[in-house]
Scaffold this active site. Structure first.
Site, PDB file in Angstrom:
ATOM      1  NE  ARG A  42      -3.997  -2.061   2.004  1.00 36.56           N
ATOM      2  CZ  ARG A  42      -3.890  -3.104   2.824  1.00 36.56           C
ATOM      3  NH1 ARG A  42      -2.972  -3.117   3.763  1.00 36.56           N
ATOM      4  NH2 ARG A  42      -4.709  -4.119   2.709  1.00 36.56           N
ATOM      5  CG  HIS A  89      -1.223  10.091 -24.933  1.00 38.02           C
ATOM      6  ND1 HIS A  89      -1.874  10.355 -23.757  1.00 38.02           N
ATOM      7  CD2 HIS A  89       0.089  10.271 -24.673  1.00 38.02           C
ATOM      8  CE1 HIS A  89      -0.984  10.691 -22.820  1.00 38.02           C
ATOM      9  NE2 HIS A  89       0.211  10.654 -23.361  1.00 38.02           N
ATOM     10  CG  HIS A 119       0.831  15.147 -23.441  1.00 42.17           C
ATOM     11  ND1 HIS A 119       1.430  16.368 -23.649  1.00 42.17           N
ATOM     12  CD2 HIS A 119       1.715  14.434 -22.695  1.00 42.17           C
ATOM     13  CE1 HIS A 119       2.610  16.385 -23.057  1.00 42.17           C
ATOM     14  NE2 HIS A 119       2.814  15.225 -22.479  1.00 42.17           N
ATOM     15  CG  HIS A 144       5.847  10.845 -24.281  1.00 43.57           C
ATOM     16  ND1 HIS A 144       4.487  10.626 -24.306  1.00 43.57           N
ATOM     17  CD2 HIS A 144       6.032  11.942 -23.485  1.00 43.57           C
ATOM     18  CE1 HIS A 144       3.885  11.541 -23.556  1.00 43.57           C
ATOM     19  NE2 HIS A 144       4.798  12.347 -23.047  1.00 43.57           N
ATOM     20  CG  ASN A 173      -1.738  16.015 -19.882  1.00 48.09           C
ATOM     21  OD1 ASN A 173      -0.674  15.415 -19.835  1.00 48.09           O
ATOM     22  ND2 ASN A 173      -2.646  15.924 -18.938  1.00 48.09           N
ATOM     23  CD  GLU A 191       6.667  16.246 -22.449  1.00 45.01           C
ATOM     24  OE1 GLU A 191       5.921  17.224 -22.255  1.00 45.01           O
ATOM     25  OE2 GLU A 191       6.251  15.067 -22.549  1.00 45.01           O
ATOM     26  CE  LYS A 246      -0.925  13.617 -14.604  1.00 41.80           C
ATOM     27  NZ  LYS A 246      -1.261  14.123 -15.951  1.00 41.80           N
ATOM     28  CE  LYS A 277       4.950  17.330 -13.989  1.00 36.01           C
ATOM     29  NZ  LYS A 277       5.130  16.123 -14.775  1.00 36.01           N
ATOM     30  CD  GLU A 285      -4.393  15.892 -15.652  1.00 34.00           C
ATOM     31  OE1 GLU A 285      -3.195  15.594 -15.482  1.00 34.00           O
ATOM     32  OE2 GLU A 285      -5.050  15.549 -16.640  1.00 34.00           O
ATOM     33  NE  ARG A 339       0.157  16.656 -12.807  1.00 37.10           N
ATOM     34  CZ  ARG A 339       0.880  15.891 -12.021  1.00 37.10           C
ATOM     35  NH1 ARG A 339       0.612  15.827 -10.741  1.00 37.10           N
ATOM     36  NH2 ARG A 339       1.889  15.197 -12.512  1.00 37.10           N
TER      37      ARG A 339
END
Ligand code: NAD
Ligand code: GLY
Length: 362
Positions: A122, A253, A249, A266, A246, A186, A144, A228, A238, A242
């Site tokens: 956990r 993606h 993205h 990426h 992206n 980025e 993330k 960031k 997010e 936030r």
């Protein structure tokens, strides 16, 4: 030897942590040992990075019990299977809750090792040791963590912050040129979404940054991490702001998934995706055409792809429908209000999206 270490702090209450940026940090035993406190340490890396840096990190961690996990290299291995291998290693080494995971590598390793740390017993501590430009400016920061699903990028994961990020810029010396340029995508993103002055600085420093000049690399990494940190500090999970991180993205993606993970890097897919986002922002009358063109030109000057592959608008729409920003069945997109300011938008005219997809994806 006195090293120049820049520090940027992520302010998240009890989950706050420092990002340390400097040259030669991996050789600094005192620094590593002060940020990796656990006695038992699982170092997750891959078959490319291990021969380059595993020995150095192990030596710097002194008398800790180090268990290395060396995974196959590549985005196509950012899978539940690789994640399971990390968990197997933690169990086999009888690591307890007071153990720590060290993620030594690029964004693929960082995302997977972070997710394993988030879920093992956990949640145990982890430290990000990013070794690509992209991971130093983006993926190691902000918590993330994820693995891919065959049909959608980063579909399975958790928000889980590291205890520290240690970015040694000396590791960039061994990074292939294509990977280095992918990281610059980025960096350009931060200028486009948040800081027009940083965008100007990038325009004036294309040669210095492309040739990996120390002062330019340090400035680009530090400013990217500051931006960031500011965004994540306001919206860790997010719920709103936030999402601007992206930019490009959702289009990107779709490119990564359609082309097969690892075919387009990426950062490359994000570059072509940002060109599309800028184009759509101009169609909506938000971003002046001249600024759309500046964005495109800067990405091209860094040797990044500005043309998307012809995957077809229909296929792209299908893939974009799997995006994590879909809410109430409506795809929200990150678009530019102006150079240096982005927004997450759900109420755009569908025609503008259709025209953008048609033009770029065919
Ligand atoms: P990567 O991890 O695949 O690394 C790129 C390549 O460089 C790999 O072959 C790797 O083995 C190699 N490499 C790493 N360090 C090296 C070094 N110092 N010298 C030589 N080779 C080295 O890719 P990446 O660009 O670092 O990261 C991309 C991943 O990050 C994607 O999976 C993306 O989804 C993810 N990402 C996550 C976030 C986030 O917030 N978590 C943000 C952006 C991207
Ligand atoms: N790379 C997007 C984010 O960290 O939110």
């Amino acid at each position: 030897m006195t090293r120049r270490v820049e520090q940027v702090d992520i302010e998240l209450g009890e989950r706050s942590y420092p990002i340390l940026v400097g040259t030669g940090l991996l050789k600094d035993g005192a620094l590593l040992q002060s940020h990796v406190r656990a006695r038992d340490v699982l170092v997750v890396t891959n078959e490319t990075v291990a021969p380059l840096y595993l020995q150095t990190v192990t030596a710097s961690l002194g008398d800790r019990r180090i268990v290395p996990v060396i995974l196959p290299d590549g985005e196509e291995h950012k899978t539940l299977e690789s994640y399971a291998r990390i968990l197997d290693a933690l169990v086999q080494a009888r690591m307890n809750r007071d153990a720590a995971v060290v993620a030594l590598g690029g964004g693929v390793i960082g995302d997977m090792a972070g997710f394993a740390a988030a879920s093992y017993q956990r949640g145990i501590d982890y430290v990000q040791v990013p070794t690509t430009l992209l991971s130093q400016v983006d993926s190691s920061v902000g918590g993330k963590t994820a693995v891919n699903h065959p049909q959608a990028k980063n579909m399975i994961g958790a928000f889980y912050q590291p205890r520290c990020v240690i970015a040694d810029t000396a590791t960039l010396a061994t990074l292939p040129d294509r990977e280095y340029r992918a990281g610059i995508a980025e960096i350009v993103k931060y200028g486009l979404i948040y800081d027009a002055a940083f965008f100007d600085w990038l325009e004036s420093n294309v040669e210095a940054l492309s040739s990996r000049t120390d002062h330019a690399v340090m400035h680009a990494i530090k400013r990217s991490c500051e931006i960031k940190a500011a965004v994540v500090g306001v919206d860790e999970r997010e719920h709103g702001l936030r999402a601007i991180l992206n930019l490009g993205h959702t289009f990107g993606h779709a490119i990564e998934t359609a082309m097969g993970y690892g075919t387009w890097l990426h950062g490359e897919a994000v570059a072509a995706g940002m060109v599309m986002a800028a184009d759509m922002s101009t169609r909506l009358g938000w971003l002046p055409a001249a600024d759309r063109d500046r964005s495109r030109t800067l990405l091209a000057r860094f040797g990044l792809p500005i043309e998307a592959p012809r995957i077809g608008a229909t296929r792209a729409r299908e893939l974009m429908g799997m995006d994590k920003k879909v809410l109430d069945r409506k795809l929200r997109l990150v678009l530019m209000r102006k150079l240096g300011q982005a927004d997450i938008v759900g109420d755009y005219p569908v025609d503008a999206l259709d025209a953008t997809l048609q033009q770029h994806f065919g």
